[in-house]
Write a protein that holds these residues in place. Structure first.
Motif, PDB file in Angstrom:
ATOM      1  N   ALA A 123       0.836  -1.198   0.000  1.00 62.06           N
ATOM      2  CA  ALA A 123       0.000   0.000   0.000  1.00 62.06           C
ATOM      3  C   ALA A 123       0.875   1.253   0.000  1.00 62.06           C
ATOM      4  O   ALA A 123       0.632   2.201  -0.751  1.00 62.06           O
ATOM      5  N   PHE A 131       2.784   1.557  -3.474  1.00 63.36           N
ATOM      6  CA  PHE A 131       1.951   1.977  -4.596  1.00 63.36           C
ATOM      7  C   PHE A 131       1.476   3.437  -4.457  1.00 63.36           C
ATOM      8  O   PHE A 131       1.096   4.062  -5.431  1.00 63.36           O
ATOM      9  N   THR A 132       1.482   3.950  -3.227  1.00 65.44           N
ATOM     10  CA  THR A 132       1.180   5.378  -3.078  1.00 65.44           C
ATOM     11  C   THR A 132       2.479   6.191  -3.141  1.00 65.44           C
ATOM     12  O   THR A 132       2.469   7.391  -2.955  1.00 65.44           O
ATOM     13  N   ALA A 155      -3.720  -4.737  -2.034  1.00 72.46           N
ATOM     14  CA  ALA A 155      -3.271  -3.358  -1.840  1.00 72.46           C
ATOM     15  C   ALA A 155      -3.219  -2.631  -3.178  1.00 72.46           C
ATOM     16  O   ALA A 155      -3.571  -1.453  -3.282  1.00 72.46           O
ATOM     17  N   TYR A 156      -2.816  -3.366  -4.218  1.00 74.54           N
ATOM     18  CA  TYR A 156      -2.695  -2.800  -5.563  1.00 74.54           C
ATOM     19  C   TYR A 156      -4.053  -2.340  -6.098  1.00 74.54           C
ATOM     20  O   TYR A 156      -4.169  -1.265  -6.688  1.00 74.54           O
ATOM     21  N   ILE A 193      -6.786  -1.716  -4.225  1.00 75.65           N
ATOM     22  CA  ILE A 193      -7.397  -0.724  -3.330  1.00 75.65           C
ATOM     23  C   ILE A 193      -6.781   0.658  -3.555  1.00 75.65           C
ATOM     24  O   ILE A 193      -7.487   1.654  -3.671  1.00 75.65           O
ATOM     25  N   VAL A 194      -5.448   0.690  -3.616  1.00 76.55           N
ATOM     26  CA  VAL A 194      -4.759   1.994  -3.696  1.00 76.55           C
ATOM     27  C   VAL A 194      -4.937   2.669  -5.064  1.00 76.55           C
ATOM     28  O   VAL A 194      -4.999   2.056  -6.074  1.00 76.55           O
TER      29      VAL A 194
END
Lengths: 115, 115
Positions: A49, A52-53, A111-112, A114-115
């Protein structure tokens, strides 16, 4: 450079202690060392997470490299898997490796999206 | 405290290599060390629980990382990812085995010289 090293170290200190607490609270489930599986999965999710941010700077050294790197562990995973193999538990040995890989990779995938 | 030094060592050692091979190097190195530690404790009985906690959970646990490994694997092409997974799993298991072999070797030498 020195301050980066210090940040990584402080994060590592926190991460290792958290790992000790979390993985210690979770017992083996059906021969599978679930504590290690849990910290590896949680750590992979949070690191993904953050990656990726694309967090940068102070936070990256302390949390991504230091804390999350230390919260998860490969050596304990390898040792526990090796023990299972050594004790003739080949089925659980393969299950442990498969579970760690699939659940951590799935956590990263989650996470990929969602973010 | 082991986590503090483990994370710094990981940061410095892995920093010498390309990201993916750096992770592989620290994971294998940490597994060899953990193998030596755990089997020294089991076979030779020379490792106190405190030392085991500092080096095993703290240092080796933080030197190696599962989260970085999964995030890196996730970002690879399929063939490369499969190769990375196999390399990490096989070499860390071999690392534990090497650690144990070393302890057994030392134990035999000690017995041989009548220590």
């Amino acid at each position: 450079m020195v301050s980066e090293i210090l940040l990584v170290g402080i994060g590592g200190f926190i991460g290792a202690n958290l790992r000790y607490l979390v993985s210690g609270a979770i017992p083996r489930i059906n021969e599978i060392p679930a504590g290690t599986l849990a910290v590896n999965t949680i750590g992979s999710f949070v690191l993904a997470a953050l990656t990726f941010t694309s967090v940068e700077g102070t936070l990256r050294y302390m949390i991504s490299v230091g804390m999350l790197g230390s919260f998860t562990t490969f050596s304990t995973f390898a040792y526990e898997s090796f023990r299972l193999l050594d004790e003739g538990e080949s089925k659980h040995f393969l299950m442990n490796i498969g579970l760690n890989l699939s659940s951590c990779l799935f956590a990263v995938y989650l996470a990929y999206i969602i973010v | 405290m082991g986590g503090f030094f483990g994370a710094i060592s990981r940061f410095l050692i892995a920093g010498y290599f390309a990201p993916e091979s750096g992770t592989l190097v620290v994971n294998v190195l940490g597994s060899i060390l953990l193998g030596i530690l755990m089997y020294s404790s089991e076979y030779l009985g020379i490792v106190s629980p405190k030392t085991r906690m500092f080096f095993g959970i703290g240092f080796c646990g933080s030197l190696t990382t599962f989260s970085t490994f999964t995030v890196q694997t996730f970002q690879m092409q399929l063939v490369e990812a499969a190769f990375n997974i196999l390399a990490n799993i096989i070499l860390t298991l071999a690392g534990i085995f090497t650690g144990r072999a070393l302890v057994i070797y030392i134990m035999r030498r000690r017995e041989g010289t009548g220590f």
